[in-house]
Design a protein around this motif. Structure first.
Motif, PDB file in Angstrom:
ATOM      1  N   SER A  44     -25.155   3.520  15.635  1.00 58.26           N
ATOM      2  CA  SER A  44     -25.676   2.643  14.574  1.00 58.26           C
ATOM      3  C   SER A  44     -25.189   3.059  13.193  1.00 58.26           C
ATOM      4  O   SER A  44     -24.909   2.200  12.346  1.00 58.26           O
ATOM      5  CB  SER A  44     -27.199   2.580  14.615  1.00 58.26           C
ATOM      6  OG  SER A  44     -27.762   3.845  14.322  1.00 58.26           O
ATOM      7  N   ARG A  72     -26.874  -1.642  10.765  1.00 58.90           N
ATOM      8  CA  ARG A  72     -27.005  -3.063  11.100  1.00 58.90           C
ATOM      9  C   ARG A  72     -25.625  -3.697  11.172  1.00 58.90           C
ATOM     10  O   ARG A  72     -24.775  -3.424  10.326  1.00 58.90           O
ATOM     11  CB  ARG A  72     -27.827  -3.792  10.042  1.00 58.90           C
ATOM     12  CG  ARG A  72     -28.040  -5.250  10.400  1.00 58.90           C
ATOM     13  CD  ARG A  72     -28.975  -5.966   9.427  1.00 58.90           C
ATOM     14  NE  ARG A  72     -29.216  -7.321   9.851  1.00 58.90           N
ATOM     15  CZ  ARG A  72     -28.337  -8.311   9.769  1.00 58.90           C
ATOM     16  NH1 ARG A  72     -27.126  -8.089   9.289  1.00 58.90           N
ATOM     17  NH2 ARG A  72     -28.650  -9.528  10.173  1.00 58.90           N
ATOM     18  N   GLU A  83     -27.094  -1.378  17.358  1.00 52.58           N
ATOM     19  CA  GLU A  83     -28.057  -1.195  16.272  1.00 52.58           C
ATOM     20  C   GLU A  83     -29.207  -0.269  16.667  1.00 52.58           C
ATOM     21  O   GLU A  83     -29.794   0.375  15.805  1.00 52.58           O
ATOM     22  CB  GLU A  83     -28.617  -2.544  15.826  1.00 52.58           C
ATOM     23  CG  GLU A  83     -27.624  -3.377  15.055  1.00 52.58           C
ATOM     24  CD  GLU A  83     -28.157  -4.737  14.648  1.00 52.58           C
ATOM     25  OE1 GLU A  83     -27.547  -5.364  13.775  1.00 52.58           O
ATOM     26  OE2 GLU A  83     -29.186  -5.187  15.211  1.00 52.58           O
TER      27      GLU A  83
END
Length: 144
Positions: A39, A45, A33
């Protein structure tokens, strides 16, 4: 480790079982993340359900309970979840590097044989297999 087994432990047992794998993969996804290269693959997330499913997967493929196969669809489903990903070589290397770093941070065994097993599987596993299948399909569909 199971006291009624003879022979060497599974990687799952050696690593400390479900709790240890869960700790490791949560550390890994926390690193993902924060990583600018990876990411975006996860939309910035990594949700709890994804983390749980991946933990169940890793436990199974490392010799633990067959819960992913029995409850979540097995290898074909996992592979299918990764087929559309356009993972670059740089992302694959970062993925494996962060898994190794997370193993350190989570306190998994430092033994070279243990680490070779998890890193080797990460190099071969569904993330990279999905990318290979996608590339093979694209290459196979070209004329000539």
């Amino acid at each position: 480790m199971s006291a009624d087994r003879s022979g060497p432990p599974t990687i799952y047992e050696w690593g400390g079982g479900t709790e240890a794998f869960e700790r490791w993969l949560n550390v890994f996804y926390d690193l993902v993340e924060q990583d600018e290269l990876l990411s975006s693959v996860f939309g910035g997330r990594v949700g709890d359900e994804h983390r749980r499913h991946v933990t169940i997967w890793w436990c199974e493929v490392m010799g633990g309970p067959a819960d992913y196969t029995e409850k979540l669809g097995g290898y074909e489903r996992m592979l299918g979840r990764h087929l559309g990903l356009a993972i670059t070589g740089e992302q694959r290397l970062r993925f494996v590097t962060l898994l190794s770093r997370a193993a350190d941070d989570a306190g998994l065994p430092e033994d070279p044989e243990f680490r070779a097993a998890i890193v080797g599987y990460a190099e071969w596993g569904p993330l990279t297999q999905g990318a290979r299948h996608r590339r093979a399909g694209a290459l196979g569909s070209r004329p000539g």
